[in-house]
Design a protein around this motif. Structure first.
Motif, PDB file in Angstrom:
ATOM      1  N   SER A  50      43.724  15.086  40.637  1.00 11.99           N
ATOM      2  CA  SER A  50      43.270  15.719  41.884  1.00 11.99           C
ATOM      3  C   SER A  50      43.214  14.708  43.029  1.00 11.99           C
ATOM      4  CB  SER A  50      41.913  16.416  41.722  1.00 11.99           C
ATOM      5  OG  SER A  50      41.763  17.409  42.721  1.00 11.99           O
ATOM      6  N   GLY A  76      43.143  15.969  46.465  1.00  9.12           N
ATOM      7  CA  GLY A  76      41.862  16.300  47.093  1.00  9.12           C
ATOM      8  C   GLY A  76      41.374  15.232  48.059  1.00  9.12           C
ATOM      9  N   VAL A  91      44.463  19.705  39.976  1.00  8.62           N
ATOM     10  CA  VAL A  91      43.712  20.162  41.146  1.00  8.62           C
ATOM     11  C   VAL A  91      42.283  20.510  40.719  1.00  8.62           C
ATOM     12  CG1 VAL A  91      43.630  21.885  43.010  1.00  8.62           C
ATOM     13  CG2 VAL A  91      45.846  21.167  42.083  1.00  8.62           C
ATOM     14  N   ASP A  92      41.322  19.801  41.290  1.00  9.50           N
ATOM     15  CA  ASP A  92      39.923  20.057  40.948  1.00  9.50           C
ATOM     16  C   ASP A  92      39.457  21.335  41.661  1.00  9.50           C
ATOM     17  OD1 ASP A  92      37.498  19.688  39.747  1.00  9.50           O
ATOM     18  OD2 ASP A  92      36.866  17.985  40.990  1.00  9.50           O
ATOM     19  N   LYS A 103      37.691  20.161  46.860  1.00  7.97           N
ATOM     20  CA  LYS A 103      37.737  21.001  45.667  1.00  7.97           C
ATOM     21  C   LYS A 103      38.337  22.339  46.113  1.00  7.97           C
ATOM     22  CE  LYS A 103      35.635  17.492  44.049  1.00  7.97           C
ATOM     23  NZ  LYS A 103      36.408  16.466  43.338  1.00  7.97           N
ATOM     24  N   PHE A 134      38.531  22.595  36.249  1.00  8.72           N
ATOM     25  CA  PHE A 134      39.689  21.829  36.727  1.00  8.72           C
ATOM     26  C   PHE A 134      40.967  22.613  36.388  1.00  8.72           C
ATOM     27  CE2 PHE A 134      42.666  18.322  37.026  1.00  8.72           C
ATOM     28  CZ  PHE A 134      42.068  17.435  37.928  1.00  8.72           C
TER      29      PHE A 134
END
Ligand code: SAH
Ligand code: AVI
Length: 317
Positions: free
Chosen positions: A159, A162, A190-191, A281, A309
């Motif tokens: 992530s 982010g 990708v969180d 996030k 996640f």
């Protein structure tokens, strides 16, 4: 290229970029300056903390779904990893990918990258490992593998996307779209948005490692750019901004003070801060919209049971 060489492409205007950031209404320093050798080591220690859920969760998602991931990547792909760090998660992929044409780890933290690449070569002696020292936000030339790849798959775990504002993330996705080329894809960690308490705990660990990681940025600037920050005069702060869906990490000045960077002097008051990192996030829909705007379609999303996640496979439109 010989087996030990790395391609090196780093911009020479970093001092201007740093000074420009410190002249903004809120002082800011890009999070890429976290990563000198010590910063990379501290990050690795953070990933092993009980509070820092992203790494363990992403590793679990990779292990649980590696068969499907490997078949999507297919045979004779070139795997190009952005921000490869210790290449820990990559090992799961490398163990399962068939006849990989090459592995191209790209990172700004030179010594750490070269050490990790050496280790990968030792453990995967038949693999063509072609490290590139670069700032991946700038387009860069990919090295040419010995075997012509069938497709490029960009791998961007952790992530790290982010850490970019939405505009900068869009630009970065365009760079990856370009590097993936025709028929290419992006495998990305990708969180996700969740209970803010879980998130805030991950960035305010009880061992104080995230605070040390944050302050180490100043040590890096003192050494590499001749700055004179007093590390003890800054406190770590990490707060989740629910409206923006991001953790905001700062170094808060504990007193009125001055510092210099290059030939420039700066003043910062007590309780004023330097913004050092965002960690956004995402919602699944929010990320899909951003991917589409950059020319990718979300082909597959894998998540853990708690939906903390996601790992996503995006194909180039
Ligand atoms: N991929 C690893 C490491 C994530 S930490 C994981 O998932 O655990 C982020 C990594 O990106 C670090 O190794 C850092 O050195 C690298 N990095 C950060 N900004 C960068 C930039 N602008 N260009 C190249 N590498 C960068
Ligand atoms: C690399 N990046 C995704 C980490 C994150 O979670 O945003 C960096 C980090 N900052 C503090 N802890 C970890």
């Amino acid at each position: 290229m010989t087996n030990n060489a790395a391609q090196r492409i780093v911009p020479d205007d970093e001092l201007d970029e740093l000074i420009d950031g410190l002249r903004q209404p809120e002082m800011m320093i890009s999070p890429k300056y976290f990563y000198d050798e010590r910063g990379s080591q501290l990050f690795d220690e953070i990933t092993r903390l009980p509070e820092y859920y992203p790494t363990e969760t992403e590793l679990g998602i990779m292990r649980d779904n590696i068969g499907e991931m490997a078949s999507l990547v297919g045979k004779q792909a070139s795997l190009i990893e952005f921000g490869s760090g210790s290449s820990l998660k990559t090992r799961i992929l490398l163990e399962h990918l068939d006849e990989l044409a090459a592995y191209v780890p790209v990172d700004i933290s030179e010594d750490h990258l070269l050490q990790s690449a050496r280790q990968i070569r030792e453990d995967f002696p038949d693999l063509d490992v072609l490290p590139v020292v670069a700032d991946f936000t700038q387009p860069f030339q990919l090295p040419t593998p010995e075997v012509m790849p069938v497709r490029n798959v960009v791998y961007f775990p952790g992530s790290t996307i982010g850490n970019f504002t939405h505009d900068a993330a869009h630009e970065l996705l365009l760079v990856m779209h370009e590097e993936a080329g025709a028929g290419g894809a992006l495998l990305i960690g990708v969180d996700l948005q969740k209970d803010p308490e879980i998130i805030e705990r991950a960035y305010n660990d009880s061992a104080g490692l995230t605070a040390e990681f944050n302050r180490n940025m100043l040590r890096h600037l003192n050494r590499e750019f001749g700055a004179d920050f007093d590390l003890d005069a800054f406190a770590h702060s990490a707060e989740y901004n629910e409206e923006e869906g991001r953790v905001e990490i700062r170094l808060v000045s504990e007193q009125d003070q001055e510092f210099t960077l290059g030939d420039e002097s700066f003043s910062i008051g007590k309780d004023e801060a330097i913004l050092t990192e965002y960690s956004h996030k995402y919602t699944l829909d929010g990320f899909a919209a951003m991917a589409e705007a950059a020319g990718f379609r979300v082909e597959r999303v894998w998540m853990d049971d708690e939906r903390l996640f996601s790992v996503q496979y995006l194909v180039r439109l």
